[in-house]
Design an enzyme around this catalytic site. Structure first.
Site, PDB file in Angstrom:
ATOM      1  CD1 TRP A 105      -2.012  -2.187   2.044  1.00 38.89           C
ATOM      2  CD2 TRP A 105      -2.890  -1.446   0.129  1.00 38.89           C
ATOM      3  NE1 TRP A 105      -2.990  -3.070   1.653  1.00 38.89           N
ATOM      4  CE2 TRP A 105      -3.540  -2.646   0.486  1.00 38.89           C
ATOM      5  CE3 TRP A 105      -3.266  -0.797  -1.058  1.00 38.89           C
ATOM      6  CZ2 TRP A 105      -4.560  -3.217  -0.292  1.00 38.89           C
ATOM      7  CZ3 TRP A 105      -4.281  -1.357  -1.835  1.00 38.89           C
ATOM      8  CH2 TRP A 105      -4.902  -2.547  -1.443  1.00 38.89           C
ATOM      9  CG  ASP A 172      -3.262   3.913   4.165  1.00 41.59           C
ATOM     10  OD1 ASP A 172      -4.305   3.706   4.803  1.00 41.59           O
ATOM     11  OD2 ASP A 172      -2.909   3.216   3.188  1.00 41.59           O
ATOM     12  CE  LYS A 196      -8.247  -3.443   4.348  1.00 47.04           C
ATOM     13  NZ  LYS A 196      -7.591  -2.558   3.391  1.00 47.04           N
TER      14      LYS A 196
HETATM   15  C1  LIG Z   1      -6.969  -2.046   2.273  1.00 49.41           C
HETATM   16  C2  LIG Z   1      -5.955  -0.993   2.317  1.00 49.41           C
HETATM   17  C3  LIG Z   1      -5.861   0.009   1.332  1.00 49.41           C
HETATM   18  C4  LIG Z   1      -6.754   0.025   0.126  1.00 49.41           C
HETATM   19  O1  LIG Z   1      -7.980   0.506   0.457  1.00 49.41           O
HETATM   20  P1  LIG Z   1      -9.110   0.729  -0.647  1.00 49.41           P
HETATM   21  O2  LIG Z   1     -10.201   1.322   0.183  1.00 49.41           O
HETATM   22  O3  LIG Z   1      -9.437  -0.602  -1.230  1.00 49.41           O
HETATM   23  O4  LIG Z   1      -8.593   1.662  -1.670  1.00 49.41           O
HETATM   24  C5  LIG Z   1      -4.898   0.978   1.481  1.00 49.41           C
HETATM   25  N1  LIG Z   1      -4.071   0.994   2.528  1.00 49.41           N
HETATM   26  C6  LIG Z   1      -4.127   0.049   3.483  1.00 49.41           C
HETATM   27  C7  LIG Z   1      -3.175   0.106   4.628  1.00 49.41           C
HETATM   28  C8  LIG Z   1      -5.062  -0.973   3.408  1.00 49.41           C
HETATM   29  O5  LIG Z   1      -5.114  -1.915   4.360  1.00 49.41           O
END
Ligand SMILES: *Cc1c(COP(=O)(O)O)cnc(C)c1O
Length: 357
Positions: A105, A172, A196
């Site tokens: 990511w 993030d 999540k």
């Molecule tokens: C799942 C995830 C993403 C991607 O998220 P989307 O909502 O599918 O774009 C980005 N960063 C992390 C740390 C993730 O776990």
């Protein structure tokens, strides 16, 4: 009991949410708040939905003790658009974004930021397939911001403390938000895809320091401009009403359970139970540096590959779902998000013990 009747859901995302939230959410599809209409057929400008949006925003503030001077938004595009949104709102023309690369990511975040300007990857754990969190690097003085990924969902590592530097911090937090106490004042932007620990896929949470809003001189497309969304109270366009509603229910549920302290304790207890078995059972080994391993996503391998078929049969027979590792790591990944009962972890641990007996 209630949890035993259900599948033990280790899915990495979209993932488990509390049963109570699902029940309330399903009620709103047919008759929302007893108004005789579905939440799916009312205006997002109706007082009923505006209340949902405002409750969701204020529950985030309550749960994370967001200080004055921050704005909470529920937007779209996933964390994947957040990679670009954060760069747009933090990087001036000719500026520089600094990134710590701790997994797939983070790599994607770097790639998006490069569309806008200079990107400096100041530290990376790609040399060891992202199995640790880099430490001891220096953030350049001319950094407009430092971007990190708090929890490395795929490889199973997690920042246990956040880097301190003079650069504004962007994070993030998709896969560990609401699982640990954080000091929001340390961050300029936090963003997280909902699917999540927060709610269903379809909305992305942003927590933005107000000083960030409107500070960049370059033109920003309206949908990517956090200031545009802030001015419109997160209603610049039609928001994803249902994911926001379900997120609101889950925020309420997390508060009812006792707030962040309780979520953090549960996360620590689940992780301790599983890692203890991984460390003590000779048939298993963790894949990451011990001091950096994630409380949300535990990655591990069998030490004897010939037991794979037997182990897979055993956990599937025990109603465990979603334990297969990500293709870039292999082995197993147990994602233990907030709604996963510790009893589900015990079921897995018991199977691991049985395999070794
Ligand atoms: C799942 C995830 C993403 C991607 O998220 P989307 O909502 O599918 O774009 C980005 N960063 C992390 C740390 C993730 O776990």
């Amino acid at each position: 009991s209630k949890f035993m009747s259900k599948v033990h859901n280790y899915s990495a995302g979209p993932c488990i949410l509390p049963q109570e939230v699902f029940e309330e959410a399903s009620q709103a599809v047919t008759n929302f708040n007893n108004i005789g209409l579905s939440i799916l057929e009312i205006s997002h400008r109706s007082k009923e939905f505006v209340t949902v949006m405002e409750d969701a925003r204020s529950l985030v503030k309550e749960l994370l003790e967001v200080p004055e001077g921050y704005t909470v938004l529920f937007l779209q595009g996933g964390a994947s658009l957040g990679f670009l949104v954060s760069a747009y709102n933090m990087m001036p023309v000719g500026g520089k974004g600094v990134y710590v690369e701790t997994g797939a990511w983070a790599t994607k975040a770097v790639k998006e930021a490069k569309l806008l300007g200079n990107v400096d990857v100041v530290a990376s754990s790609s040399d060891k397939n992202f199995n640790y969190i880099p430490k001891g690097y220096t953030v350049p003085a001319d950094a407009d911001y430092l971007h990190i990924t708090s929890n490395n969902t795929i490889f199973g590592t997690q920042f246990k403390s956040f880097p301190t530097s003079d650069a504004p911090l962007v994070c993030d937090m998709s896969s560990d938000i609401f699982s640990r106490k954080i000091n929001v004042a340390d961050f300029d932007i936090i963003y997280a895809g909902a699917q999540k620990n927060l709610g269903p896929a379809g909305t992305t949470l942003y927590i933005v320091k107000d000083e960030v809003l409107g500070k960049i001189d370059r033109p920003i497309p309206a949908m990517l401009d956090l200031n545009v969304h802030a001015i419109k109270d997160s209603m610049f366009n039609t928001p994803p009403v249902y994911p926001i509603y379900v997120s609101m229910l889950n925020l309420r549920y997390m508060i009812k359970e006792g707030g962040i302290e309780v979520q953090q304790k549960k996360a620590e207890d689940r992780a301790a139970l599983l890692y203890n078995e991984i460390d003590n059972n000779p048939l298993f080994e963790g894949t990451t540096a011990v001091e950096d391993r994630s409380n949300m996503n535990a990655t591990f391998n069998l030490t004897d590959e010939s037991l794979k078929e037997k182990f897979d049969e055993m956990w599937k027979a025990a109603n465990i779902n979603g334990l297969k590792g990500h293709r870039s790591v292999g082995g197993y990944r147990a994602s233990m998000y907030n709604a996963l009962p510790i009893e589900s972890v015990q079921v897995l641990v018991d199977i691991m013990k049985k395999l070794n007996s």
